[in-house]
Design an enzyme around this catalytic site. Structure first.
Site, PDB file in Angstrom:
ATOM      1  N   ASP A 248       0.664  -1.205   0.117  1.00  0.00           N
ATOM      2  CA  ASP A 248       0.054  -0.212   0.129  1.00  0.00           C
ATOM      3  C   ASP A 248       0.972   1.338   0.061  1.00  0.00           C
ATOM      4  O   ASP A 248       2.201   0.854  -0.203  1.00  0.00           O
ATOM      5  CB  ASP A 248      -0.759   0.194   1.313  1.00  0.00           C
ATOM      6  CG  ASP A 248      -1.700   0.641   0.463  1.00  0.00           C
ATOM      7  OD1 ASP A 248      -1.696   1.851  -0.551  1.00  0.00           O
ATOM      8  OD2 ASP A 248      -3.243   0.752   1.396  1.00  0.00           O
TER       9      ASP A 248
HETATM   10  C1  BGC Z   1      -5.060   3.317   0.457  1.00  0.00           C
HETATM   11  C2  BGC Z   1      -5.543   2.168  -1.254  1.00  0.00           C
HETATM   12  C3  BGC Z   1      -5.385   3.075  -2.465  1.00  0.00           C
HETATM   13  C4  BGC Z   1      -3.382   3.574  -2.510  1.00  0.00           C
HETATM   14  C5  BGC Z   1      -3.497   4.231  -4.260  1.00  0.00           C
HETATM   15  C6  BGC Z   1      -4.087   4.080  -0.048  1.00  0.00           C
HETATM   16  O1  BGC Z   1      -4.037   5.062   0.995  1.00  0.00           O
HETATM   17  O2  BGC Z   1      -5.242   2.677   1.251  1.00  0.00           O
HETATM   18  O3  BGC Z   1      -6.609   1.748  -0.772  1.00  0.00           O
HETATM   19  O4  BGC Z   1      -5.340   1.916  -3.184  1.00  0.00           O
HETATM   20  O5  BGC Z   1      -3.787   4.798  -1.868  1.00  0.00           O
HETATM   21  O6  BGC Z   1      -4.609   5.180  -3.894  1.00  0.00           O
END
Ligand code: BGC
Length: 726
Positions: A248
């Protein structure tokens, strides 16, 4: 490939912030691409800009390896559909699949290969803001919605050229964050992990999800980003999933904050060892992996594996053969917000609506009997709000708001007045008297209140589930007029609505419905379409009673309404939720009859067919969501009081009847045993069929004739459902 080129494939960089897509693709970035230092970009979009970027990778880097372009296309790209929690409320995986298909058609036409969806995290604590992004509290419903999304995004269970690769996230128990505080530790039992949180991941892996994303949080001290047992051991080795695992946002670097890595090089090694292939934005792999490998060449094998998995999906998506396949500008202009996409958005939005309460059949309203309607509430005219969390390329001005929809739908002879009254984003109550005046003068008031979109989503956990104070004040004032009031609720999570539910005669849950919000609400409010959505998570009576979910264990003192008995309950609260899991009313009524089962007992490899006839007796065409619940009443471990194991949204014309058959196998009753296996135990299984977890219409039981081991998470397995017309 040189070591630098290999590491480069593992690097994902941000092309922009969500609102400023592509803004960071400057000359320095292009140099990185030429040097083979980037494998993927996120927060980028557009057939044309991405064609230019791809050309640099393919034509100007030494190896010509194409880039992967990713974005959070979560409930639509330009044609925005209802938020995922609302789509789960359709209890119609086929609707969810259609929405994902449309989103994929639009996104792939705009240069994207990869979406970070579906989010399949089970959420039993509605304070957690990200409940809006998933399918709610139940692993069986969640598994079906997960599979539908993977199928919709990818167009099949293997990646093929031109597809949009799905990302199943956030592996493994992100939704179990303690206290509902986003990013917080999950401290759950192995059984709860296996039976509740992991099944939708298993279902999505089986459905061929090309990629997965690890969660930010830790489970009992082990951050998933460095959880070798869970990621490499369970997901890859035991479940046999071989796709691309992305971190993530910065979650590899965050291993330092978790306190499991002393420095970035250690974090890089932990993540790579867990088999996390790509570093989203953190630049840990980019900067620190090379030295770590130099120190221990045995790590090169891990790097090679990760590179191979990334190259494999690039190949499967057809990028080596036709790197420009996703960059057809003409197709892009045809796809985005195409008329049939809007039609799909309207159809799915009206399927998402849940009629929570409808005293004296206040709804539907008959326009022929109305002279005036007041539309009250700041959210009623707010297009941005209907787009919800993760709006991708959705535009507020393309949304049909509730106010616009109602104004357009009513004949000129009906006077429509409107006033914001009060806004959930502040405590300014000065607009309330003007709103009350309009409500007093109107035949009926449509009162739209709730949370604005920015109260749910990532890092949007709330300590309370009550309505924002200004919304409750507005509701009190409007309801005090004594005039007919229909509440249109807007929110991204279950709310604690005891007072509102006591006072308001009708409440329609409208969530955040996307570009066709206003038209969908019109269809239901004026009776063109009977609502039939069902709650994918229960609404508690008060905030303090969460976590509160229907599939709890009986305990030694099962909850009893009688306060004289000492049972598992709050002394000052009824034992039932305000609105139960699976609850939702319609404009019709249904009779359930002729329950039958094919066999009294089932053994390994056999199945029991449970059938029931459902008849629409209410005189109005309407869908009905038929639900099957099971319970293992006596086992070596205490089993939940009931668990969903099948459902079907039926379309029934007035007077029409259909027969639904659910086919269950013993493996679907397996539990996670103390020995760490899926165990099917011989003995009786009770079942119920009903219209919600609190409205059960028929029941029976069958025997499992022989104990044996199951092979998969029980709730991940689909129940076969057949429907016939007699
Ligand atoms: C979130 C994810 C997301 C990623 C990219 C993160 O902060 O937890 O769900 O896909 O950002 O935007």
């Amino acid at each position: 490939m040189t070591l630098e080129e290999k590491v480069g494939q593992l690097v994902q960089r941000a092309g922009g912030r969500q609102r400023a897509l592509n803004s960071r693709i400057d000359d320095t970035e292009l140099e990185r691409v030429r040097a083979g230092g980037v494998g993927s970009y996120l927060h980028v979009a557009g057939a044309e800009p991405l064609a230019k970027l791809q050309k640099v990778a393919v034509e100007e880097s030494r190896l010509g390896i194409p880039l992967l372009f990713a974005m959070d296309v979560v409930h639509g790209y330009r044609t925005i559909f209802p938020v995922p929690l609302a789509m789960a409320a359709t209890w119609a995986p086929e609707a969810q699949e259609r929405a994902a298909r449309v989103a994929a058609d639009e996104a792939t036409s705009a240069g994207l290969h990869w979406t970070f969806a579906p989010m399949v995290d089970i959420a039993r604590d509605p304070r957690w803001g990200r409940i809006v992004e998933g399918a709610g509290e139940d692993p069986y419903l969640g598994s079906r919605m997960a599979v539908a999304q993977v199928a919709g995004y990818q167009g099949g269970n293997t990646l093929r050229p031109g597809a949009l690769m799905a990302t199943t996230k956030h592996f493994g128990a992100y939704g179990a964050a303690i206290g509902g505080r986003d990013y917080n530790t999950a401290d759950i039992s192995e059984r709860t992990l296996q039976e509740v949180y992991l099944p939708p991941f298993y279902a999505a892996a089986r459905a061929g999800s090309g990629s997965f994303m690890v969660a930010f949080n830790d489970i009992a001290g082990v951050p998933t980003t460095s959880n070798r047992d869970l990621v490499r051991g369970l997901l890859r080795e035991r479940w046999g999933w071989q796709g691309l695992m992305v971190s993530d946002w910065g979650s590899i670097a965050e291993l330092l904050n978790h306190g499991v890595a002393a420095d970035r090089a250690a974090a890089a090694v932990l993540a790579l060892d867990a088999s996390v292939d790509m570093d989203m934005v953190g630049d840990v792999f980019a900067v620190d992996l090379k030295d770590a490998i130099a120190k221990d060449p045995a790590r090169l094998k891990l790097l090679d594996e990760a590179v191979l998995r990334i190259l494999r999906v690039k190949e499967q998506l057809g990028l080596f053969d036709k790197p420009m396949q996703y960059h057809d500008v003409e197709r892009e202009s045809r796809e985005l917000l195409a008329p049939d996409h809007r039609d799909a958005a309207r159809a799915i939005a009206r399927q998402s609506l849940v009629l929570l309460k409808n005293d004296n059949k206040l709804l539907p309203l008959n326009p022929a009997k109305l002279k005036s309607v007041a539309v009250i509430g700041a959210l009623a005219g707010d297009g941005r709000n209907e787009l919800g969390s993760w709006k991708a390329q959705g535009r507020p001005e393309e949304v049909v708001t509730v106010l616009q929809g109602i104004t357009a739908a009513l004949p000129k002879s009906v006077k429509v007045t409107s006033a914001p009254g009060a806004d959930p984003r502040n405590n300014d109550l000065t607009g309330i008297p003007a709103a009350v005046k309009l409500a007093k003068a109107a035949d009926v008031t449509l009162l739209m209140i709730g949370e604005d979109f920015d109260l749910s989503g990532e890092a949007r956990s709330r300590s309370t589930l009550e309505l924002p104070p200004s919304q409750l004040e507005l509701a009190r004032a409007i309801l005090a007029t004594g005039r007919p009031v229909v509440v249109l609720l807007a929110n991204g999570r279950p709310l604690a609505l005891q007072e509102l539910a006591d006072k308001a005669p009708a409440i329609l849950e409208t969530w955040m419905l996307g570009v066709e919000a206003g038209n969908a609400v019109v269809d239901v409010v004026f009776g063109q379409y009977s609502p039939a959505g069902r709650l994918p998570a229960a609404f508690p009576r008060v905030s303090a009673s969460v976590p509160f979910y229907y599939a709890g264990n009986p305990t030694g003192r099962p909850a009893d309404p009688d306060l004289a008995k000492d049972t598992v309950r709050y002394h000052d609260l009824p034992i039932t939720p305000l609105f139960a899991f699976g609850h939702g009313l319609s404009y019709s009524e249904f009779r359930y009859s002729d329950l039958a089962q094919s066999v009294p007992a089932v053994g390994p490899g056999e199945r029991v067919d449970i059938s029931i006839t459902v008849e629409n007796t209410g005189g109005v065409a309407s869908d009905e969501v038929v639900q099957l619940y099971v319970r293992d009443p006596v086992a070596t471990i205490s089993r939940p009081v009931m668990e969903l194991r099948g459902f079907k949204r039926l379309e029934l014309g007035a007077g029409q009847r259909k027969r639904v058959t659910f086919s269950l196998t013993p493996e679907q009753l397996a539990f996670w045993s103390p020995r760490g296996q899926w165990q099917v135990e011989a003995g009786r299984i009770d079942f119920w069929i009903g219209a919600s977890s609190a409205d059960l219409r028929a029941n029976g039981s069958f025997e499992i004739s022989k104990s044996h081991l199951g092979t998969a998470p029980a709730t991940a397995l689909p129940t076969r459902v057949t429907v016939s017309n007699n």
